[in-house]
Design an enzyme around this catalytic site. Sequence first.
Site, short mmCIF file in Angstrom:
data_model
loop_
_atom_site.label_atom_id
_atom_site.label_comp_id
_atom_site.label_asym_id
_atom_site.label_seq_id
_atom_site.Cartn_x
_atom_site.Cartn_y
_atom_site.Cartn_z
CD GLU A 113 55.36 34.09 59.44
OE1 GLU A 113 55.44 32.82 60.50
OE2 GLU A 113 53.99 33.90 59.44
CE LYS A 115 46.02 38.52 55.00
NZ LYS A 115 45.96 38.60 53.09
CG ASP A 117 47.06 38.71 46.48
OD1 ASP A 117 46.22 38.44 47.39
OD2 ASP A 117 46.60 39.76 46.27
CE1 TYR A 225 50.39 29.89 56.48
CE2 TYR A 225 51.27 31.19 53.98
CZ TYR A 225 49.84 30.38 55.42
OH TYR A 225 48.65 30.86 54.39
CE LYS A 312 43.54 42.06 53.50
NZ LYS A 312 42.72 41.73 53.26
CB CYS A 406 40.16 49.75 12.79
SG CYS A 406 41.37 48.77 12.58
CB CYS A 409 43.15 49.07 8.48
SG CYS A 409 41.30 47.67 9.02
CB CYS A 424 39.28 45.08 13.86
SG CYS A 424 39.58 45.85 11.59
CB CYS A 430 44.25 45.28 10.11
SG CYS A 430 43.92 46.13 11.35
#
Length: 670
Positions: A113, A115, A117, A225, A312, A406, A409, A424, A430
């Site tokens: 099956e 696995k 996550d 499952y 895994k 920034c 600007c 900023c 901006c």
Amino acid sequence: MSGNDIQNQINQLVNELNQHNYNYYQLASPTISDYDFDQKLKQLEALEAKYPEYLRPDSPTQKVGGEITKNFTTVQHKWPMMSLGNTYNEQDLLDFDQRIKKAIGENFQYVCELKFDGLSMSLTYQDGQLLRAVTRGDGTKGDDVTANIKTIRTIPLRVHGEKMPSYFDIRGEVFMHHAAFERLNNERIENGEMPFANPRNFASGTVKMQDSAEVAKRPLDCFLYFLYSDENPFKTHWDSLQAVKSWGFKISEESKLCDNIQQVLAFIASWEQKRFQLSYDIDGIVIKVNSYAQQQELGFTAKSPRWAISYKYKAQEVETILEKVTYQVGRTGAITPVANLKPVLLAGTTVKRATLHNANEIERLDLHEKDTVLVEKGGEIIPKIISVNLDQRLPNAQKIQYIQNCPECGTPLVRAEGEAVHYCPNDEGCPPQIVGRIQHFISRKAMNIEGIGAETVETLYQRGLLKHISEIYELKNHEPELKSLERFGEKSINNMLLGIEKSKEMPFEKVLFGLGIRYVGATVAQKLAKHFKNIDALSKASLEELILAEEIGGRIAQSVIDYFADAKHLEEIAQLKQAGLRFETEEKEVVLQSESLSGKSFVISGVFENHSREQLKEIIESNGGKILSGISAKLSYLVAGDNMGPSKLEKANKLQIPIISENDLLQMIQ
């Protein structure tokens, strides 16, 4: 090594792994890869096997997962939720196969099956009806999250079919699809909230939310499952999977019945690359002996079945060149650094960019120009740089310095104490912030203005027609200018103006969310609107009064105060009021069930076992009681739950105000 050295080494591993377990299961914020965790766990297991006198009762080798949260009822598992032994190499699987053959002979099959996550879940059904849903917890007991799990569309509330036991548990994995994760994470980023690292963390965080109505807004999914029952009518795991599918449960169609270990290895190899074509994450393959009788004969260790193992996959990694670091400016002013990479194939897609999160991450990696970097795409959807190949660093390479101004600007950036993100502060000048703020205001979850999209906002800003959200409601005065724009026909202009006019009907909570106050997402805006009723009360609220509102912490409260302290924001709100927007909630008519609380006033604070704060508020008001916004001498009772702020408790005690529990309140009504 001396006995003390060995004991210290074991203690260090136990403490470190327990912390990682807490980060993973409780905080949904892992700080170590699965592979590294498993390697440390194996190191600890080997030491404990050799020196059993130093085995600690709280060692992670003796339990499955994390601790139990305080927010949900704790439920004992009838059948413990055990963890699986796992491996990253084929030889361990061949050894596993040999152990099986030695114990039960050659005549057996495996079920392979995917696995998933996600978050392990145990569902209990009685007479075909969902009785409860419980998290893994510590393997023997977990959290009852039934109300949240009922919101998942793929989990049936009632099932029926042939050979179905009257009482059974079915185990599965709750997860989130990539598309939903990316959409919801982008919304969090837009709201100035911390994004989740991967779909598993997002799914875990969602299942543990207190408000099931909010859970319902997040599209979770679930594969089932494994079946447990005292009256299991099936002889094999494979047969039970086919049966539960016919009863109405969602099972993975990718599982396979294998006759030998060679077929198992072929299945594993086939999914090494195919897994990246799935719409959800898997991190390996689970292998189970098919026959229930043979499973029973093989038995269990203290924490794992001897008849199952997981293989895994290692996270996909590849080296490439860091071309340059660029910086993005969000609508809240948050600056996000991005690594621009030499294009490279990774996990089935061409990767050109990777997130660098913030200045701390750049410093941690010690990035230099044109560095050769190792990029990973494991549980994270967005690739990330995990290390630098120092052997490949160019001579005289310049260290990457986080920008001071920034990029859009030129305003000097600010970084609040205790925060990792730079901002900023030039929110009114901006360009990306201005455009982003207007785009947020018109978005579906905010004002939902039809006929005007993100590109239109960009065009109108460039033409000088939109610089503030209030100017959206003045566009009807600029029809000649609108008609002169490319692709702006009379029909599209009319649709846009109709959409703008219709948006004036949106409720206060949507307007509040649309203002774009940092950390005030859609849910927080809803809580604030319900608590304070109107913008005037909210704008004048103190820090203490704000924290009294449900789910409002200190950081959000301070952000709200800072927003309303700015005269430009108050002017903008005045313009929107004049345009006809709603800045007050429509009060629901309270239907009195009794007058048992008449003349009494209440403040509700903390987290409660059986009701949300909003539900308790409705109970009080429907029985004649009154809700106050703060603690004062006029208050009759403080209804206290878990995690209540100490300052409220101290003030209530000082004023000698009776402090009651959720059950005390219900008894007063009865």
